[in-house]
Design an enzyme around this catalytic site. Structure first.
Site, PDB file in Angstrom:
ATOM      1  N   LYS A  42       0.843  -1.186   0.000  1.00 25.46           N
ATOM      2  CA  LYS A  42       0.000   0.000   0.000  1.00 25.46           C
ATOM      3  C   LYS A  42       0.886   1.247   0.000  1.00 25.46           C
ATOM      4  O   LYS A  42       1.793   1.372   0.821  1.00 25.46           O
ATOM      5  CB  LYS A  42      -0.905  -0.009   1.235  1.00 25.46           C
ATOM      6  CG  LYS A  42      -2.104   0.913   1.152  1.00 25.46           C
ATOM      7  CD  LYS A  42      -3.075   0.643   2.287  1.00 25.46           C
ATOM      8  CE  LYS A  42      -4.339   1.498   2.124  1.00 25.46           C
ATOM      9  NZ  LYS A  42      -5.322   1.227   3.192  1.00 25.46           N
TER      10      LYS A  42
ATOM     11  N   GLU B  13     -20.017  -5.589  10.125  1.00 26.77           N
ATOM     12  CA  GLU B  13     -20.954  -4.835  10.948  1.00 26.77           C
ATOM     13  C   GLU B  13     -22.051  -5.708  11.538  1.00 26.77           C
ATOM     14  O   GLU B  13     -22.495  -5.487  12.672  1.00 26.77           O
ATOM     15  CB  GLU B  13     -21.577  -3.698  10.129  1.00 26.77           C
ATOM     16  CG  GLU B  13     -20.626  -2.568   9.775  1.00 26.77           C
ATOM     17  CD  GLU B  13     -19.778  -2.857   8.551  1.00 26.77           C
ATOM     18  OE1 GLU B  13     -18.904  -2.036   8.217  1.00 26.77           O
ATOM     19  OE2 GLU B  13     -19.992  -3.922   7.921  1.00 26.77           O
TER      20      GLU B  13
ATOM     21  N   ARG C 159     -25.831  -1.809   7.064  1.00 21.48           N
ATOM     22  CA  ARG C 159     -25.531  -3.197   6.729  1.00 21.48           C
ATOM     23  C   ARG C 159     -25.938  -4.158   7.847  1.00 21.48           C
ATOM     24  O   ARG C 159     -25.964  -5.366   7.642  1.00 21.48           O
ATOM     25  CB  ARG C 159     -24.036  -3.349   6.430  1.00 21.48           C
ATOM     26  CG  ARG C 159     -23.483  -2.256   5.530  1.00 21.48           C
ATOM     27  CD  ARG C 159     -22.051  -2.478   5.168  1.00 21.48           C
ATOM     28  NE  ARG C 159     -21.939  -3.498   4.138  1.00 21.48           N
ATOM     29  CZ  ARG C 159     -20.791  -3.869   3.587  1.00 21.48           C
ATOM     30  NH1 ARG C 159     -19.670  -3.336   3.982  1.00 21.48           N
ATOM     31  NH2 ARG C 159     -20.756  -4.787   2.658  1.00 21.48           N
TER      32      ARG C 159
END
Length: 659
Positions: free
Chosen positions: A288, A375, A403
């Site tokens: 990254k 979640e 969600r």
């Protein structure tokens, strides 16, 4: 033509990549990385993720016939280079700005964006559906290819594994690229795994397997021999590569791990994936922030970043002294509460920094839980904690809480468990746009039984509301607060409980003349106060102002008392007006007979998805900033005056014409 990007300047569409040599593709990678750094340093945006997938992006568009072949990015943080190669290079200067292009793939923005994204874990499901549809519409070799690129963080979403399970059963030639930039699934087991995986999925072994299967299909070799051979091959690969055991169990052929920042390795893996006779997962290890040292050293800081100085990575226009954010104040208040009560724990779904729980993690690490991008699990995990006497504080962004709606209703509210939901990023959040705006929480939460729902006007109320929610024993409580800086108020006073369902009267001037009542909730209260002051000082219009504080339950006594004394009622919320706070007030008026002979205006988000821009720009666009409230009141009173004059004129004419 730029001297620094000669090859990129020649790219008008992705088919241009098909004629480039390997050397030219290498140069293109360097040019894209250079331009990405230059562009985002001026505009800000999602940066480190895109830097990490430059080679993968070039390889995908060089191998596949996009947009006919479908490419689906999970979340979409990493899609900037994809946008640059698909006709939007010149528009990158407008990314995430009002009227500019989105920071995420959008179907209505480009036919190269096969699926609109913004939340994690959706790519494999969407790709499975697309490939299944294509296989039915274009059977045989004409079926388009479909590729899903998903990060190791997004792979923690349960939906991703549901999709793996189903797509493996369908056995279509789906290609999934696992972009693993933190090695969160399994550590790299070294060159042996890479070499062994490559051998098992080489063109020779693939061709041999296909030929062998054709003999089975013709009945020349018993099916049991082919099954035994395939299982033996998978078992051997699994012995050397732990991730392969996981993905092979879903019916996928596993390739990797490969160096995802090595262009040749990426090109080779994609070519081998195409040759497979079923679903394939390519495990690509990437860095990254690759190619920009500050981003490699601090990928969290450079995940989503504002404009910065390329030399050194210093953030531009960063003020030296700023008020704390609502997120930071919540985090500090939670630590205070947790230090006084050992039952208190904080739970988040892969957002410890974003929700302010990183402070709890540093201060009391054994009472902090990060469950990953899950979640649904986070909410039910909190329900389980509450069942056994703990006091869980579940900190989730508003748009992500959507969600876990079933879990919130079924596992928490139905059982009236004392779980506290700290809902960050409530309302319009700014540059991340429609996928991240918390525009619906007041609407979808206020209809749930047993749930108390509140929103603070400032940081003092935020602390008090968190304390009130923590102290509540007989059910769940949610408090939602906005993204951004607080008002820099004095927080030295200890936290205090607020009586459940008690609103706050701030101004009562308008009640004398039966004039205008402004009812604000959350961050819209101060714009209501400023609007009332301006209306009085500049236009002589007196307004009363109420800070509702609670969406559920409403303060019926105070609201009904003041609604009864005013002729114009204006509700203001940073939420969808359909089913939101204003709707609750209108319902109250209807139920109590107060709706007659009163004008009611609900200011908030109209029935549409709001695009990206700064928060101030979007508040103005939606008409509920201070100026919008002032304009609303002036317009309504002007219309009312005109209507009254018309009625008076009509009555006079009737009287004159009467015999």
């Amino acid at each position: 033509m730029s001297s620094k990007t000669p090859i990129l300047d020649r790219i008008n569409q992705t088919s241009n990549l098909h004629s480039l040599s390997n050397r030219e593709l290498h140069d293109l990678v360097s040019e894209l990385r250079y331009e990405l750094i230059s562009s985002v340093s001026q505009t800000g945006g999602h940066f480190a993720s895109s830097l990490g997938v430059v080679e993968l992006t070039v390889a995908i568009h060089a191998i596949f016939n996009t947009p006919e072949d479908r490419v689906i990015w999970d979340v979409g943080h990493q899609a900037y280079v994809h946008k640059m190669l698909t006709g939007r290079r010149e528009q990158m200067s407008s990314v995430r700005q009002l009227g500019g292009i989105s920071g995420f793939p959008r179907r209505n923005e480009s036919h190269y964006d096969a699926f609109g994204v913004g939340h994690a874990g959706t790519s494999i499901s969407a790709a499975t559906g697309m490939l299944e549809a294509s296989s039915r519409v274009y059977p045989g070799h004409k079926a388009r290819r479909v590729v899903a690129i998903i990060g190791d963080g997004a792979m923690t979403a349960g939906m991703a594994f549901e999709a793996l399970n189903h797509s493996g059963q369908l056995n279509r030639k789906l290609i999934v690229i696992l972009n693993d930039n933190e090695m969160s699934i399994a550590p790299n087991v070294g060159a042996l795994s890479l070499a062994f995986s490559k051998t098992l999925t080489s063109k020779f072994s693939t061709t041999a397997r296909r030929h062998f299967k054709s003999l089975v299909d013709k009945g020349l070799i018993p099916q049991i021999f082919y099954t035994a051979l395939d299982r033996a091959e998978e078992a051997a690969q699994g012995f050397f590569s732990a991730p392969s055991m996981l993905f092979e169990s879903f019916g996928y052929r596993y390739l990797g791990p490969i160096d995802g920042n090595n262009l040749e390795a990426a090109l080779d893996a994609l070519k081998r994936a195409i040759e497979q006779d079923g679903p394939v997962l390519i495990h690509a290890l990437t860095v990254k922030g690759k190619g920009y040292e500050p981003a490699e050293n601090d990928p969290v800081k450079f995940h989503g970043v504002g404009p910065f100085d390329v030399n050194g990575g210093t953030i531009k226009n960063s003020p030296t002294k700023v008020p704390p954010t609502y997120t930071e104040i919540f985090g500090q208040a939670l630590v205070e509460i947790a230090q006084a009560d050992s039952r208190v724990v904080g739970v988040t779904a892969a957002m410890p920094d974003g929700t302010g729980l990183d402070l709890l993690a540093k201060t009391i690490p054994d009472r902090f839980f990060d469950v990953g991008i899950a979640e649904q699990h986070a909410v039910t995990f909190c329900a389980g904690l509450a069942c056994e006497g703990m006091k869980p504080i579940c900190a989730i962004y508003s748009s992500f809480l959507q969600r876990a709606y079933d879990q919130l209703i079924h596992d928490v509210c139905l059982q009236s468990l004392p779980v506290v939901f700290a809902i960050d990023r409530g309302g319009l959040v700014g540059a991340d746009g429609a996928t991240h705006h918390g525009a619906f929480d007041l609407s979808f939460l206020r209809c749930i039984p047993n749930l108390v729902l509140m929103a603070p006007k400032d940081e003092v109320e935020l602390r008090d509301m968190l304390y009130t929610a923590y102290r509540r024993q007989d059910g769940p409580t949610a408090l939602r607060y906005p993204r951004g800086y607080a008002l820099d108020l004095d927080l030295s006073r200890p936290m205090q409980e607020i009586p459940i369902g008690r609103a706050e009267l701030l101004h009562s001037e308008g009640a004398v003349s039966g004039g205008t009542l402004l009812i604000g909730i959350g961050q819209t209260v101060y714009p209501c106060i400023r609007a009332a002051e301006t209306l009085h000082s500049q236009y002589g219009i007196k307004c009363s102002v109420i800070n509702a504080r609670f969406i559920k339950p409403l303060d019926q006594d105070l609201l009904c008392n003041f609604i009864d004394r005013h002729s114009l009622i204006v509700t203001v919320e940073d939420n969808a007006i359909q089913g939101g706070f204003g709707s609750a007030v209108v319902e109250l008026m209807s139920d109590t007979g107060l709706s007659k002979k009163r004008n009611v205006v609900r200011l908030g988000i109209e029935d549409s998805f709001i695009e990206h821009g700064t928060q101030a720009e979007l508040y103005k666009l939606c008409g509920y900033d201070t100026a919008g409230i002032i304009n609303c009141v002036k317009t309504m009173l002007s219309n009312e005056l005109s209507a009254t004059e018309n009625r008076t004129t009509t009555e006079r004419r009737i009287a004159i014409s009467a015999p």
